[in-house]
Each structure stands twice: as structure tokens, then as C-alpha cells.
Design an enzyme around this catalytic site. Structure first.
Site, PDB file in Angstrom:
ATOM      1  CB  CYS A 227      39.677  34.026  36.653  1.00 17.05           C
ATOM      2  SG  CYS A 227      41.114  34.836  35.915  1.00 17.05           S
TER       3      CYS A 227
ATOM      4  CG  HIS B  70      40.664  36.995  39.733  1.00 16.19           C
ATOM      5  ND1 HIS B  70      40.867  35.646  39.516  1.00 16.19           N
ATOM      6  CD2 HIS B  70      39.455  37.106  40.349  1.00 16.19           C
ATOM      7  CE1 HIS B  70      39.835  34.972  39.990  1.00 16.19           C
ATOM      8  NE2 HIS B  70      38.965  35.823  40.497  1.00 16.19           N
TER       9      HIS B  70
ATOM     10  CG  HIS C 263      35.561  34.600  41.571  1.00 13.85           C
ATOM     11  ND1 HIS C 263      36.787  35.060  42.033  1.00 13.85           N
ATOM     12  CD2 HIS C 263      34.899  34.163  42.665  1.00 13.85           C
ATOM     13  CE1 HIS C 263      36.841  34.913  43.344  1.00 13.85           C
ATOM     14  NE2 HIS C 263      35.715  34.379  43.760  1.00 13.85           N
TER      15      HIS C 263
END
Length: 393
Positions: free
Chosen positions: A308, A356, A368
């Protein structure tokens, strides 16, 4: 003897009693019931699908957090390895310079003897301290100013080299600790992912179908919220456009009435900053969209796979902005913005541990790299609990 024998009591030999079949069966049955009862009491109840879903999600989140720790340790290890290399190169150069100075001083000392040589004992003293050597051999007074300066310079270089060697040793120890942290973080990620996979593989076909339905409902709810967000953004944009046109018309009417045209560019200066950001964001989103479909791999920074924060770092680098490697550091860069004020290009962070991150693209959606086993994709920002957002530039 016979009379005596007649008074003896006859010994009765007793046989061992045999258990009756009924008694034996009852005992075995009771033992079996006890064993089954014990096993039933010890067996853990099978978790519900909702509990499995929560556990798997939590394990993936923990793996994400451990991935950030791995990224941090990897970055520190790389930096320290470069630092150690630089220090060792410096130590090597200083050692060569020191040896050259030692040879020069040796020639000064040798020149003071008719034999032209330095005894082993004197050489040993000289190796420890040139100043002490020359003082002990009464040669210091006989050296020229230049030669005395060489002695002082040698001792200065000697102290600096010793300091650098100590620094190199300390840096190597730090590097070793970072490498251990790197290994530990890697093992933690692998362990969490293995636990998640184990939970999923133990599900029956029916349970997997039920889990898939739960995931579908979760994604549907996230999409619904994104659609609401997209509708609100569209309405706000239309309202802003209407206000802008009304302002332009008012300015034109005022300009026509006064006979001047100075009011036509009112307010353009205030939009300069947002225009610059929009230009950078366009490059960020173009890069991010080009990565859609590439696999998530923890610790990866491209070009064929990403985690990420590796994706967000690479995307903003395409716009000329250098971001740190981890989510924990990226969240500290730029300006904090509220979820209601998000613009395309902003970074959205998730979970309380900030494990994240995604790139906002507008309409309540982001691009993402979700988790192992998935690819880079567009998804609602409401799929996970939002921690906060930043505008990097």
C-alpha cells in the site's frame, strides 16, 4: 504321627473370582462415557462465520502493520549499510594516510642515527606514541619545526583514525540490530498471513459461500456510502460552478456600467495554489491508474508489484514529490484534511494503527493495493475504518 495328622484342618484352595460379563460391560461403558464427556468438554466450539471474518480481517490488518515495520527496518538497514560503507572507506583512507605519515616519521628517526636504522624496541615505542618515542630518544630537540609539525599531525591523524574505527564498530553493531529487526518483522508478517490462510482453508464449502456473502454485503455498503459521497461532491461542484458564473455575470455588468474591465480576473490569485496541486494530483492519479491489476506483494515498491505505501510513494514520486516509505511517516507529511474536504490525490489512512493507505480519486473512491492475494484496484474509502487524511503537497 497318624493321630497328630488327624487333627489337622484341611486347607481349602480358593479360586480367583471371575467378573461377571454384566459387570465388565458396565465398567467399560462407564469409562467410555467418561472419556467422551471429557473430550466434549475439552473441544472448543467452532467459531461462527462472522467471528472467522473478523479474525481474518484482524490478521490481515496485523500483517499490514508488520509490513510497515518491515519497510521501516528495511529502509533503516539500507541507510545504515550505506553509512557503514562510507565510514569504512574513510577508515581505509585515513589508515593509508597514517601509514604514509608513519613512514615519513620513521625516516626522520632513522636519519638521527649513524646506522640509519631504528631498533625494534624504539619502533615499538614509536608505534604507540611518536611524541613519547622522540622524547625518550632525545631526538625531539634535534628535529626541525617542519618535522615537529609532522609528529603532531601524525598523532592528530592517529586519534581521528581511532575515532572513526570506533564509529565503524558502533555502526556495524547498529546494522546488525536493524538486520535482526528486519528478520523479526518478516517472520511476523509471514506468521500472520499463514494464520489467516489456515482459517480460510479450514472452512467448508458452505461456510466459504456464507463468508463470500458477508464480504459482498460489506463491499455493497461501502459502495453505497461512496455513491452518497459522489452525489454530494457533484452537488457541491455544481453549486460552486453556479456561484462562479453568477459572480462573473455580476462583474461583467459592473464593468459595463463603469466602463472598465478590471474586475474580470477577481479571485484568480486565490486559486493558484489549488491549481498547482490539481496538476500534481493529475500525474499521481495517472500513475496510480496505470498500476491497476498489478499484484499486492508486501514490501514491494514496484514496478511489477506494490504494497500500500509502496504504491502511494511511487505515485507521488511521479509528480515530483518524495514521500517517506511507511504509512506511519507518510501520515506526517503535508497538510491534514478532513474526510469531507478530500481532493483527488490526497492520501487516506486506515485503522487506528495507521497500517493502510490509499490514493483518493474522488467520488468516495480510492486506488490502493489492498492485501496479499489481491491486485491494485479502485475501491470505496468506506470499506475500512478511516484514520485520517493528508494532502502531501
Amino acid at each position: 504321627m497318624a493321630a497328630l495328622a488327624s487333627h489337622r484342618k484341611t486347607r481349602t484352595r480358593t479360586r480367583p473370582r471371575t467378573k461377571s460379563p454384566a459387570v465388565g460391560f458396565t465398567t467399560a461403558a462407564l469409562a467410555g462415557v467418561t472419556l467422551l464427556s471429557t473430550q466434549s468438554a475439552q473441544a472448543e466450539p467452532r467459531p461462527s462465520i462472522e467471528e472467522v471474518q473478523k479474525k481474518v480481517d484482524d490478521l490481515y490488518r496485523q500483517a499490514g502493520s508488520a509490513t510497515q515495520q518491515y519497510n521501516k527496518a528495511k529502509e533503516e538497514t539500507s541507510q545504515q549499510r550505506r553509512e557503514v560503507g562510507r565510514i569504512l572507506d574513510d577508515v581505509a583512507k585515513r589508515t593509508e594516510s597514517l601509514n604514509e605519515a608513519r613512514r615519513t616519521l620513521g625516516s626522520y628517526a632513522a636519519a638521527q642515527y649513524r646506522t640509519g636504522a631504528v631498533t625494534p624496541t624504539a619502533a615499538l615505542l614509536f608505534a604507540d606514541s611518536p611524541q613519547a618515542y622522540f622524547d625518550q630518544t632525545h631526538l625531539m630537540d634535534r628535529l626541525s619545526d617542519e618535522q615537529r609539525g609532522a609528529v603532531a599531525d601524525f598523532e592528530k591523524q592517529q586519534a581521528a583514525a581511532a575515532k572513526q574505527r570506533a564509529k565503524a564498530t558502533e555502526s556495524l553493531e547498529t546494522l546488525t540490530a536493524s538486520q535482526q529487526s528486519l528478520r523479526t518483522s518478516k517472520e511476523t508478517v509471514q506468521k500472520k498471513l499463514a494464520e489467516a490462510r489456515k482459517l480460510l482453508t479450514e472452512l467448508t464449502a458452505e461456510e466459504k459461500a456464507r463468508l463470500a456473502e458477508l464480504e459482498r454485503k460489506k463491499a455493497e455498503e461501502a459502495r453505497r456510502k461512496a455513491e452518497e459521497r459522489a452525489k454530494a461532491e457533484a452537488e457541491a461542484k455544481a453549486k460552486a460552478e453556479a456561484e462562479r458564473r453568477a459572480q462573473e455575470q455580476a462583474q461583467q455588468q459592473e464593468s459595463a456600467g463603469s466602463g472598465t474591465g478590471s474586475g474580470a480576473d477577481t479571485g484568480t490569485g486565490s486559486s493558484t495554489g489549488s491549481g498547482t496541486y490539481a496538476a500534481k494530483a493529475e500525474k499521481v492519479l495517472a500513475f496510480a491508474r496505470a498500476q491497476i491489476g498489478k499484484p499486492y506483494v508486501w514490501g514491494a515498491t514496484g514496478p511489477s508489484s506494490f504494497d500500500c505505501s509502496g504504491l502511494t510513494q511511487a505515485a507521488w514520486k511521479a509528480a515530483g514529490v518524495e514521500l517517506p516509505r511507511t504509512t506511519w511517516d507518510q501520515v506526517e507529511v503535508g497538510t491534514r484534511v478532513a474526510t469531507a474536504d478530500l481532493l483527488p490525490g490526497d492520501l487516506v489512512f486506515f485503522y487506528d494503527d495507521i497500517s493502510h493507505v490509499g490514493i483518493y480519486i474522488g467520488g468516495g473512491k480510492m486506488i490502493h493495493a489492498p492485501k496479499p492475494g489481491t491486485n491494485v484496484r479502485e475501491e470505496s474509502i468506506y470499506y475500512m475504518p478511516i484514520y485520517g487524511s493528508v494532502r502531501p503537497a
